[in-house]
Design a protein around this motif. Structure first.
Motif, mmCIF file in Angstrom:
data_model
loop_
_atom_site.group_PDB
_atom_site.id
_atom_site.type_symbol
_atom_site.label_atom_id
_atom_site.label_comp_id
_atom_site.label_asym_id
_atom_site.label_seq_id
_atom_site.Cartn_x
_atom_site.Cartn_y
_atom_site.Cartn_z
ATOM 1 N N LYS A 42 6.030 1.114 -5.105
ATOM 2 C CA LYS A 42 5.434 -0.081 -4.932
ATOM 3 C C LYS A 42 5.843 -1.029 -5.802
ATOM 4 O O LYS A 42 6.340 -2.496 -5.341
ATOM 5 N N LEU A 50 3.642 -0.817 3.700
ATOM 6 C CA LEU A 50 3.439 0.223 3.638
ATOM 7 C C LEU A 50 4.632 1.123 3.080
ATOM 8 O O LEU A 50 5.673 1.187 3.714
ATOM 9 N N VAL A 102 0.547 7.500 4.799
ATOM 10 C CA VAL A 102 0.784 6.138 5.605
ATOM 11 C C VAL A 102 -0.322 6.375 6.577
ATOM 12 O O VAL A 102 -0.733 5.175 6.943
ATOM 13 N N LEU A 152 0.754 -1.353 0.008
ATOM 14 C CA LEU A 152 0.025 0.098 -0.063
ATOM 15 C C LEU A 152 0.972 1.162 -0.020
ATOM 16 O O LEU A 152 2.086 1.244 0.545
ATOM 17 N N GLY A 153 0.323 2.251 -0.615
ATOM 18 C CA GLY A 153 1.212 3.584 -0.466
ATOM 19 C C GLY A 153 0.549 4.418 -1.771
ATOM 20 O O GLY A 153 -0.163 3.924 -2.664
ATOM 21 N N ILE A 181 6.673 -0.481 7.499
ATOM 22 C CA ILE A 181 6.648 0.801 6.823
ATOM 23 C C ILE A 181 7.821 1.141 6.142
ATOM 24 O O ILE A 181 9.040 1.257 6.866
ATOM 25 N N TRP A 223 -3.565 4.903 5.601
ATOM 26 C CA TRP A 223 -3.516 3.433 5.319
ATOM 27 C C TRP A 223 -3.846 2.571 6.384
ATOM 28 O O TRP A 223 -4.671 1.617 6.448
#
Length: 210
Positions: free
Chosen positions: A18, A83, A96, A11-12, A115, A99
Motif C-alpha cells: 500500500k 483496496l 479484501v 486499505l489492505g 480493488i 475491508w
C-alpha cells in the motif's frame, strides 16, 4: 475552476504494498526495503480531469491485525477506498472481503472502490486468478486493476478511474434537489398554491381527503 476535495483510504493487509503504491504515485519512487506502516498518514495530489478538478487526500493506514481496531477512525467520511491485495498471496485477497464489509458497516454510504492486485511484476507467482478478482469486484460495484509499485504499472490509471467516478458522483444532483425541482415544476404547471407555509387556502375547496 472549482476544486473538489476528496478523502481516499488505502486499505489492505501488511506487506501488500500500500505505502509503496502511494509513494510511487505521488513521488514516482520505489524503495524495496520499505518498512510496514505502523500508523496512519496522508499525502495529497490534485488532478485535472475532463469531469473537473479534484484534490485527493490519500490516507495510508497500517494493515497489521493489531491496528485493525483503529483503522475505522481514519476512513470515516471517505469518498473512495483503494483496496490492495498481493496477487501472490491468496489470503490477502480473502481479506479484501473483510475491508469491504467493514467499510459498509462504518460508513453511512458505500464509497467508490478500487480493488488493486499489486505486485504485477511477479505475475509468474500469481495465486489469485484474474477471473476471481474481477468477478468479486463486479459483485461489489468496484473496479479491478493490476498494479506494480515497483514498475508503476496500472497505478496512475487506477487512481484516475477512482477520481473520475468520485467526481461524477459529486456532480450528480442530489435526490432532494431533484424532488424540489419536480415539485416546483408541478406547482407552476397546475397554477396552484400548495406551499406548506401559505396563510390562505384556495377558495371553494373543502378540507379533508378526496
Amino acid at each position: 475552476m472549482q476544486t473538489h476535495e476528496s478523502k481516499i483510504v488505502l486499505l489492505g493487509e501488511g506487506r501488500v504494498g500500500k505505502s509503496s503504491i502511494l509513494i510511487k504515485y505521488i513521488e514516482n519512487t520505489f524503495d524495496p526495503n520499505m518498512k510496514s506502516t505502523t500508523k496512519a498518514g496522508y499525502m495529497d495530489k490534485t488532478l485535472n480531469l475532463p469531469e473537473g478538478r479534484i484534490k485527493l487526500f490519500i490516507w495510508d493506514t497500517a494493515g497489521q491485525e493489531m491496528y485493525h481496531a483503529l483503522s475505522h477512525i481514519y476512513y470515516r467520511d471517505a469518498d473512495g477506498a483503494f483496496l490492495v491485495y498481493d496477487i501472490t498471496d491468496s489470503q490477502s485477497f480473502a481479506q479484501v472481503q473483510h475491508w469491504i464489509k467493514e467499510l459498509k458497516t462504518v460508513l453511512e454510504k458505500t464509497p467508490i472502490i478500487i480493488i488493486a492486485g499489486n505486485k504485477y511484476d511477479c505475475l509468474s507467482k500469481q495465486k489469485v486468478s484474474k477471473e476471481d478478482a474481477e468477478n468479486y469486484a463486479e459483485k461489489n460495484g468496484a473496479h479491478h486493476f493490476y498494479t506494480s509499485a515497483k514498475t508503476g504499472f496500472g497505478i496512475v490509471e487506477a487512481f484516475q478511474d477512482l477520481a473520475t467516478r468520485i467526481l461524477k458522483n459529486k456532480n450528480q444532483p442530489k435526490l432532494q434537489d431533484l424532488q424540489l425541482k419536480k415539485t416546483s415544476s408541478l406547482i407552476i404547471e397546475n397554477n396552484t398554491v400548495t406551499l406548506t407555509n401559505q396563510k390562505e387556502k384556495p377558495k371553494n375547496k373543502k378540507d379533508g381527503c378526496c
